[in-house]
Every structure is written in structure tokens, then in C-alpha cells.
Motif scaffolding. Structure first.
Motif, mmCIF file in Angstrom:
data_model
loop_
_atom_site.group_PDB
_atom_site.id
_atom_site.type_symbol
_atom_site.label_atom_id
_atom_site.label_comp_id
_atom_site.label_asym_id
_atom_site.label_seq_id
_atom_site.Cartn_x
_atom_site.Cartn_y
_atom_site.Cartn_z
ATOM 1 N N GLU A 1 0.815 -1.210 0.000
ATOM 2 C CA GLU A 1 0.000 0.000 0.000
ATOM 3 C C GLU A 1 0.848 1.260 0.000
ATOM 4 O O GLU A 1 0.496 2.247 -0.639
ATOM 5 C CB GLU A 1 -0.950 -0.015 1.203
ATOM 6 N N LEU B 1 2.069 1.650 -3.595
ATOM 7 C CA LEU B 1 0.982 2.082 -4.477
ATOM 8 C C LEU B 1 0.565 3.522 -4.183
ATOM 9 O O LEU B 1 0.250 4.280 -5.108
ATOM 10 C CB LEU B 1 -0.217 1.150 -4.340
ATOM 11 N N GLY C 1 0.755 6.470 -6.830
ATOM 12 C CA GLY C 1 -0.412 7.312 -7.087
ATOM 13 C C GLY C 1 -0.055 8.785 -6.982
ATOM 14 O O GLY C 1 -0.509 9.610 -7.789
ATOM 15 N N ALA D 1 -4.106 5.483 -12.680
ATOM 16 C CA ALA D 1 -3.100 5.295 -11.628
ATOM 17 C C ALA D 1 -3.366 6.206 -10.437
ATOM 18 O O ALA D 1 -3.265 5.777 -9.282
ATOM 19 C CB ALA D 1 -1.704 5.555 -12.195
ATOM 20 N N LEU E 1 -6.811 4.709 -8.691
ATOM 21 C CA LEU E 1 -6.915 3.322 -8.221
ATOM 22 C C LEU E 1 -5.734 2.828 -7.401
ATOM 23 O O LEU E 1 -5.912 1.963 -6.546
ATOM 24 C CB LEU E 1 -7.154 2.392 -9.402
ATOM 25 N N LEU E 2 -4.541 3.327 -7.655
ATOM 26 C CA LEU E 2 -3.400 2.815 -6.894
ATOM 27 C C LEU E 2 -3.488 3.144 -5.400
ATOM 28 O O LEU E 2 -3.186 2.295 -4.574
ATOM 29 C CB LEU E 2 -2.085 3.308 -7.501
ATOM 30 N N GLY F 1 -4.454 -2.121 -8.717
ATOM 31 C CA GLY F 1 -5.230 -1.335 -7.754
ATOM 32 C C GLY F 1 -6.431 -2.094 -7.224
ATOM 33 O O GLY F 1 -6.727 -2.074 -6.022
ATOM 34 N N THR G 1 -6.902 -3.539 -3.315
ATOM 35 C CA THR G 1 -8.083 -3.128 -2.548
ATOM 36 C C THR G 1 -8.880 -4.348 -2.093
ATOM 37 O O THR G 1 -9.350 -4.403 -0.952
ATOM 38 C CB THR G 1 -8.968 -2.188 -3.386
#
Length: 177
Positions: A6, A9, A13, A51, A54-55, A135, A139
């Protein structure tokens, strides 16, 4: 491991948002000063938006930072509210499952065909599809973890709060003496 994913990501993002700002600014300057534009800027902006949105979604889920309207559920007893929180995470997983399936099919189809966007740069389509899939999977994994952990808490008779920062506090480095 999920927290580290996370963090990565979330950083990617943030880089996507910065890249969006640079790309859009460059395009505006190019149009104003040179009567030109950055090649395929619309395509790049569209793919960077995937990106940017969703990332960081898994990190937002971990921090329970989604937009919610709780004026009704705030009046419920702690037990009922806890059950609804667990149900919401489980329903979220069910909602993401077909998106992951479709995204995976689309990603593999695009890679197999070697698809690209028509434009000056002939950019490949697969990176945006891959970012979407990553992503969504991250999640889904976070929702599964929240469902499991919160479900155990509810079954043990405890209360779950949607204001808890389950994994968000792990994302902040702590000073160790």
C-alpha cells in the motif's frame, strides 16, 4: 506485506498526480506559446488518471477514509454498527470480484493482441490495464483482511469503529528508542 504494498501504491499514485500536473501544464504552455501540443497528451492523461485514482485505493480502504454518510448508522448500537461495517467490507469484496475478473481478461487480451492507442506515439494499452488490475487486487486484499479481522472482533463480542486507523497507523514510521 500488505502495508508495504500500500505504501508503494500510494507513492506511485502521488507520482501519477505529479505527472498529471506536469503533463497538463506542459500542454497548456505548448498550446499558448508554440501553437502546438504534447503528443498523445489526452491518452496519457486518461491513463495517468487510472493510476492516480486506483493505486491509492487500498491505502484509503485501510485508513477507512472513504466517503460515507453515517447519520443513520451513528444512532445504531455499537454491535449493529460493527456488523454493518463487516457486511460493508464483504459486499465490497463481492463488488470488486467481477471488476478484477474483467480487468484481468482485458489485460491479458490487450497483451496477447499487442494493442496500442492510435496517435503520434502509438502508446501500448497494457500499462493502464495493469495499473487498474493491481489497484483492484490490492483493494480486494485489504477488504478481505478487514473483513477477517473485523469479523473476528465482532464474533468475540467486540465493537468495530469505522473511524479506526487499522493499517494507517502502521504506514507511519514510529520512533523506536
Amino acid at each position: 506485506m500488505l502495508v508495504n504494498l500500500e505504501k508503494i501504491l500510494l507513492g506511485l499514485g502521488a507520482l501519477a498526480v505529479i505527472a498529471l500536473g506536469v503533463l497538463i501544464t506542459s500542454n497548456v504552455i505548448a498550446r499558448a506559446l508554440f501553437a502546438s501540443q504534447v503528443p498523445d497528451s489526452v491518452t496519457m492523461v486518461r491513463e495517468l488518471m487510472v493510476a492516480a485514482i486506483l493505486l491509492p485505493l487500498a491505502a484509503a480502504t485501510a485508513a477507512r477514509a472513504h466517503v460515507s454518510v453515517a447519520f443513520v448508522t451513528d444512532r445504531f448500537p455499537d454491535r449493529a454498527r460493527s456488523v454493518l461495517i463487516v457486511a460493508g467490507s464483504a459486499i465490497g469484496m463481492l463488488a470488486l470480484a467481477p471488476l478484477i475478473y474483467s480487468g484481468g481478461r482485458e489485460f491479458f487480451a490487450v497483451v496477447e493482441k499487442g494493442s496500442f492507442f492510435y496517435g503520434d506515439l502509438n502508446l501500448p494499452k497494457w500499462p493502464g490495464r495493469l495499473l487498474f488490475l493491481i489497484g483492484m487486487i490490492a483493494t480486494f486484499l485489504r477488504l478481505a483482511e478487514l473483513t477477517w479481522r473485523d469479523g473476528r472482533t465482532v464474533l468475540a463480542g467486540g465493537a468495530v469503529s469505522d473511524e479506526q486507523q487499522h493499517a494507517a497507523d502502521l504506514m507511519v514510521e514510529k520512533d523506536v528508542l
